[in-house]
Design a protein around this motif. Structure first.
Motif, PDB file in Angstrom:
ATOM      1  N   LEU A  51       0.803  -1.230   0.000  1.00 30.08           N
ATOM      2  CA  LEU A  51       0.000   0.000   0.000  1.00 30.08           C
ATOM      3  C   LEU A  51       0.831   1.273   0.000  1.00 30.08           C
ATOM      4  O   LEU A  51       0.292   2.371  -0.157  1.00 30.08           O
ATOM      5  N   ALA A  73      -2.846  -6.127   0.412  1.00 35.05           N
ATOM      6  CA  ALA A  73      -3.620  -5.291   1.349  1.00 35.05           C
ATOM      7  C   ALA A  73      -5.066  -5.354   0.888  1.00 35.05           C
ATOM      8  O   ALA A  73      -5.342  -5.765  -0.259  1.00 35.05           O
ATOM      9  N   THR A  74      -5.954  -4.908   1.738  1.00 30.41           N
ATOM     10  CA  THR A  74      -7.365  -4.836   1.339  1.00 30.41           C
ATOM     11  C   THR A  74      -7.627  -3.519   0.626  1.00 30.41           C
ATOM     12  O   THR A  74      -8.223  -3.486  -0.447  1.00 30.41           O
ATOM     13  N   GLY A  75      -7.170  -2.423   1.231  1.00 33.34           N
ATOM     14  CA  GLY A  75      -7.383  -1.101   0.642  1.00 33.34           C
ATOM     15  C   GLY A  75      -6.596  -0.962  -0.656  1.00 33.34           C
ATOM     16  O   GLY A  75      -5.482  -1.466  -0.782  1.00 33.34           O
ATOM     17  N   LEU A  98      -7.343 -10.560   7.108  1.00 36.62           N
ATOM     18  CA  LEU A  98      -6.875  -9.654   8.166  1.00 36.62           C
ATOM     19  C   LEU A  98      -7.999  -9.175   9.082  1.00 36.62           C
ATOM     20  O   LEU A  98      -7.771  -8.412  10.029  1.00 36.62           O
ATOM     21  N   HIS A 277       0.562   2.376  11.673  1.00 33.99           N
ATOM     22  CA  HIS A 277      -0.161   1.561  10.677  1.00 33.99           C
ATOM     23  C   HIS A 277       0.136   0.063  10.864  1.00 33.99           C
ATOM     24  O   HIS A 277       0.688  -0.585   9.962  1.00 33.99           O
ATOM     25  N   MET A 289      -1.677 -12.656   4.395  1.00 32.71           N
ATOM     26  CA  MET A 289      -1.920 -11.638   3.370  1.00 32.71           C
ATOM     27  C   MET A 289      -0.967 -11.835   2.190  1.00 32.71           C
ATOM     28  O   MET A 289      -1.361 -11.796   1.020  1.00 32.71           O
TER      29      MET A 289
END
Ligand code: GLV
Length: 312
Positions: A51, A73-75, A98, A277, A289
């Protein structure tokens, strides 16, 4: 086939990628400079991204044969998905794995902030502990308090389950219609009722600075704010003012508007608890992940369906 992994990822995931026999190039452990990123991606057919890298048209131009962008990552706010769509490049991410870890961390922030754990730790280390005091470091209880969740995705729901176990009442606000008959409040109503507000929203043009001066003023006096989503959802300068004059009782922030920089006025707030973070940073989850990001990338390049593709 040349694959570029923008930064070092957990060993097991890298080994799985190396086992394909493809040409694997791995970036540094730290955030690569823009020039290093642009140089590194040259000629890649697959990108495994973190990210911290901006993956935009300029990056995609460097790899004209690019066939997949697999984000660990998800975002995905760092990836220009619209540009990938124009070029018909699949974009994948790693939701789900996550969820529980991020929910654990959100509760950790909530507990630490309400019960002033870090202030207590600092006071002790500075040699200022003079013995038990009836008025020392008092904070609000979580049991019996109302938790207002912005967003109703997997992480928000996992936070809700934990909060209910702590005896909190949970209320929601969501931008989208929710299945399952859960009633969402108007944002203003949620903000005026919640003792703790926790953010679980992706960053988009609609959510950028959603929590601004006006929204902060709508929060209950002394309420707590938790942000484990994306920094720019909160106007940090406005939050710093609200923390300084005490309308907001405290904020726990794991993400920042201009990471890795933190607004100096936020740094100066004793009632702000700041973490770098790390909401998903458990050993097992970071490995899961990375493995999922590798599996997504391999699946696309082998012409199979990846577990999580967000476009096309
Ligand atoms: C972490 O911030 C993620 O989006 O996975």
């Amino acid at each position: 086939m040349r694959i570029h992994v923008t930064r070092k990822i957990p060993r097991r995931a890298l080994d799985r990628l190396l086992a394909t026999g493809w040409d694997i190039f791995v970036g540094p452990e730290e955030i690569p400079s823009r020039s290093r990123l642009l140089w590194g991606v040259g000629g890649a057919v697959g990108l495994l991204t973190l990210l911290t890298e901006k993956i935009d048209a300029e990056v995609m131009d460097r790899c004209p044969d690019l066939r997949v962008i697999s984000q660990c990552a998800t975002g995905l706010d760092n990836v220009d998905v619209a540009e990938a769509n124009r070029r018909k490049i699949p974009v994948c991410n790693t939701p789900g794995v996550l969820t529980e870890t991020c929910a654990d961390f959100t509760l950790a922030l909530m507990l630490a902030l309400s019960r002033r754990l870090l202030e207590g730790d600092r006071l002790l280390r500075q040699g200022q502990f003079q013995g038990w005091g009836p008025l020392m470091l008092l904070g609000p209880d979580l049991h019996g308090a109302t938790l207002g969740l912005l967003g109703m995705g997997n992480i928000a729901r996992a936070v809700a389950r934990r909060a209910e176990g702590f005896g909190m009442r949970v209320i929601y606000w969501s931008r989208s219609e929710q299945p399952g008959g859960v009633r969402c409040l108007e944002l203003q109503d949620l903000l005026s009722q919640a003792d703790v507000v926790s953010l679980h929203l992706p960053l988009s043009e609609q959510t950028r600075h959603l929590i601004n001066e006006q929204r902060l003023a709508q929060m209950k006096p002394g309420a707590l704010l938790i942000n484990t989503s994306r920094g720019p959802v909160v106007d940090e300068a406005a939050l710093a003012r609200a923390l300084h004059h005490g309308h907001i009782g405290g904020a726990a922030l794991d993400v920042f508007e201009d990471e890795p920089a933190v607004h100096p006025d936020i740094l100066a707030c004793p009632n702000a608890l700041l973490t770098p973070h790390i909401a998903s940073a458990s050993l097992a989850t970071r490995e899961r992940m990375a493995l999922l990001a590798v599996d997504n990338l391999i699946a696309v390049l082998r012409g199979e369906s990846p577990a999580h593709q967000v476009n096309l």
